[in-house]
Motif scaffolding. Structure first.
Motif, PDB file in Angstrom:
ATOM      1  N   LYS A 122      46.999  55.057  42.917  1.00 22.04           N
ATOM      2  CA  LYS A 122      46.028  54.887  43.930  1.00 22.04           C
ATOM      3  C   LYS A 122      44.604  55.001  43.371  1.00 22.04           C
ATOM      4  O   LYS A 122      44.252  55.974  42.756  1.00 22.04           O
ATOM      5  CB  LYS A 122      46.271  55.946  44.825  1.00 22.04           C
ATOM      6  N   GLY A 123      43.707  54.258  43.840  1.00 21.23           N
ATOM      7  CA  GLY A 123      42.286  54.085  43.508  1.00 21.23           C
ATOM      8  C   GLY A 123      41.939  53.303  42.168  1.00 21.23           C
ATOM      9  O   GLY A 123      40.972  53.214  41.792  1.00 21.23           O
ATOM     10  N   LYS A 124      43.151  53.015  41.676  1.00 21.42           N
ATOM     11  CA  LYS A 124      42.914  51.949  40.421  1.00 21.42           C
ATOM     12  C   LYS A 124      43.748  50.676  40.678  1.00 21.42           C
ATOM     13  O   LYS A 124      43.886  49.858  39.494  1.00 21.42           O
ATOM     14  CB  LYS A 124      43.626  52.720  39.167  1.00 21.42           C
ATOM     15  N   PHE A 125      44.048  50.313  41.921  1.00 22.52           N
ATOM     16  CA  PHE A 125      44.787  49.018  41.891  1.00 22.52           C
ATOM     17  C   PHE A 125      43.956  47.885  41.375  1.00 22.52           C
ATOM     18  O   PHE A 125      44.373  46.695  40.801  1.00 22.52           O
ATOM     19  CB  PHE A 125      44.884  48.641  43.408  1.00 22.52           C
ATOM     20  N   ALA A 126      42.577  47.790  41.275  1.00 17.23           N
ATOM     21  CA  ALA A 126      42.007  46.465  40.875  1.00 17.23           C
ATOM     22  C   ALA A 126      42.101  46.174  39.535  1.00 17.23           C
ATOM     23  O   ALA A 126      41.845  45.255  39.085  1.00 17.23           O
ATOM     24  CB  ALA A 126      40.335  46.588  41.400  1.00 17.23           C
ATOM     25  N   LYS A 127      42.175  47.340  38.738  1.00  7.05           N
ATOM     26  CA  LYS A 127      42.283  47.369  37.336  1.00  7.05           C
ATOM     27  C   LYS A 127      43.363  46.713  36.612  1.00  7.05           C
ATOM     28  O   LYS A 127      43.504  46.239  35.599  1.00  7.05           O
ATOM     29  CB  LYS A 127      42.365  48.591  36.818  1.00  7.05           C
TER      30      LYS A 127
ATOM     31  N   GLU B  21      37.394  38.750  36.015  1.00 10.95           N
ATOM     32  CA  GLU B  21      36.969  37.650  36.367  1.00 10.95           C
ATOM     33  C   GLU B  21      37.627  36.857  37.422  1.00 10.95           C
ATOM     34  O   GLU B  21      37.322  35.928  38.353  1.00 10.95           O
ATOM     35  CB  GLU B  21      36.734  36.326  35.334  1.00 10.95           C
ATOM     36  N   ARG B  22      38.823  37.586  38.010  1.00 13.92           N
ATOM     37  CA  ARG B  22      39.700  37.316  38.926  1.00 13.92           C
ATOM     38  C   ARG B  22      39.030  37.671  40.159  1.00 13.92           C
ATOM     39  O   ARG B  22      39.077  39.063  40.509  1.00 13.92           O
ATOM     40  CB  ARG B  22      41.171  37.446  38.845  1.00 13.92           C
TER      41      ARG B  22
ATOM     42  N   ALA C  29      43.125  40.552  47.175  1.00 11.44           N
ATOM     43  CA  ALA C  29      42.251  41.021  47.725  1.00 11.44           C
ATOM     44  C   ALA C  29      42.471  42.931  48.365  1.00 11.44           C
ATOM     45  O   ALA C  29      41.569  43.481  48.335  1.00 11.44           O
ATOM     46  CB  ALA C  29      41.880  40.159  49.321  1.00 11.44           C
ATOM     47  N   ILE C  30      43.693  42.930  48.562  1.00 12.24           N
ATOM     48  CA  ILE C  30      44.015  44.382  48.890  1.00 12.24           C
ATOM     49  C   ILE C  30      43.663  45.298  47.835  1.00 12.24           C
ATOM     50  O   ILE C  30      43.083  46.377  47.781  1.00 12.24           O
ATOM     51  CB  ILE C  30      45.597  44.376  49.131  1.00 12.24           C
ATOM     52  N   ASP C  31      44.044  44.938  46.699  1.00 12.44           N
ATOM     53  CA  ASP C  31      43.905  45.672  45.130  1.00 12.44           C
ATOM     54  C   ASP C  31      42.395  45.601  45.020  1.00 12.44           C
ATOM     55  O   ASP C  31      41.930  46.911  44.815  1.00 12.44           O
ATOM     56  CB  ASP C  31      44.665  44.732  44.284  1.00 12.44           C
ATOM     57  N   CYS C  32      41.580  44.794  45.193  1.00 14.02           N
ATOM     58  CA  CYS C  32      40.264  44.725  44.949  1.00 14.02           C
ATOM     59  C   CYS C  32      39.538  45.835  45.968  1.00 14.02           C
ATOM     60  O   CYS C  32      38.463  46.260  45.554  1.00 14.02           O
ATOM     61  CB  CYS C  32      39.347  43.526  44.932  1.00 14.02           C
ATOM     62  N   LEU C  33      39.794  45.660  47.213  1.00 16.22           N
ATOM     63  CA  LEU C  33      39.466  46.742  48.227  1.00 16.22           C
ATOM     64  C   LEU C  33      40.026  48.099  48.085  1.00 16.22           C
ATOM     65  O   LEU C  33      39.650  49.019  48.928  1.00 16.22           O
ATOM     66  CB  LEU C  33      39.700  46.301  49.597  1.00 16.22           C
ATOM     67  N   GLU C  34      40.845  48.198  47.158  1.00 18.18           N
ATOM     68  CA  GLU C  34      41.526  49.588  47.117  1.00 18.18           C
ATOM     69  C   GLU C  34      42.550  50.045  48.329  1.00 18.18           C
ATOM     70  O   GLU C  34      42.314  51.289  48.506  1.00 18.18           O
ATOM     71  CB  GLU C  34      40.769  50.709  46.401  1.00 18.18           C
ATOM     72  N   VAL C  35      43.121  49.259  49.092  1.00 11.52           N
ATOM     73  CA  VAL C  35      43.817  49.391  50.107  1.00 11.52           C
ATOM     74  C   VAL C  35      45.187  49.489  49.743  1.00 11.52           C
ATOM     75  O   VAL C  35      45.637  48.968  48.792  1.00 11.52           O
ATOM     76  CB  VAL C  35      43.498  48.435  51.211  1.00 11.52           C
ATOM     77  N   THR C  36      45.882  50.501  50.329  1.00 10.64           N
ATOM     78  CA  THR C  36      47.205  50.889  50.245  1.00 10.64           C
ATOM     79  C   THR C  36      48.278  49.918  50.895  1.00 10.64           C
ATOM     80  O   THR C  36      47.965  49.844  52.176  1.00 10.64           O
ATOM     81  CB  THR C  36      47.544  52.323  50.295  1.00 10.64           C
TER      82      THR C  36
END
Length: 144
Positions: free
Chosen positions: A6-11, A16-17, A58-65
């Motif tokens: 949690k809090g690292k989903f965007a990684k 570049e995506r 989009a969910i991951d980049c926003l760090e939404v669960t």
């Protein structure tokens, strides 16, 4: 990804995506607190005519669960999962599941397809998998 991520989903995505701005806006509008239900994410995919994985990005980049997985596999406090093994599994359902395995696991999209074709709930398919000792893989939103 697990709850520990949690809090690292965007990684998990290459830098570049980037998500589609309209999809990001829709996720922000539909999120409650910092969570969005699986069903709401799929509604966004249908409304924006994009793949579920695009909504997942989009969910991951926003760090939404993501919560309330429609297969019952995660997002249900306090246990996380609500799926229980089926008391018995119809032989035709078992055959459909087994014929759709990839590397011994049932992809999420296949579970949904089987549910639709067999006229049973998605939870019935995941319950059958639990009873058969088969894991579901490849979440369409990218949660697992």
């Amino acid at each position: 990804m697990t709850h520990l991520d949690k809090g690292k989903f965007a990684k998990k995505h290459p830098p570049e995506r980037r998500p589609i701005p309209e999809v990001t806006d829709a996720v922000q509008e539909r999120a409650e607190g910092n969570e969005i239900g699986c069903a709401a994410a799929f509604e966004i995919a249908a409304e924006k005519n994009v793949s579920p994985s695009e909504v997942g990005l989009a969910i991951d980049c926003l760090e939404v669960t993501i919560v309330r997985c429609q297969l019952g596999l995660f997002g249900y406090p306090p246990k996380r999962s609500i799926v229980e093994p089926a008391a018995s599994v119809d032989p035709e359902l078992e055959a459909a599941i087994r014929s759709s395995l990839v590397d011994g696991r049932l992809p999420c999209a296949s579970a949904w397809r089987i549910a639709g074709e067999r006229g049973v709930s998605k939870m019935a398919v995941s319950s059958a998998c639990e009873a058969l000792g088969i894991k579901i893989s490849s979440c369409q939103l990218g949660a697992f």
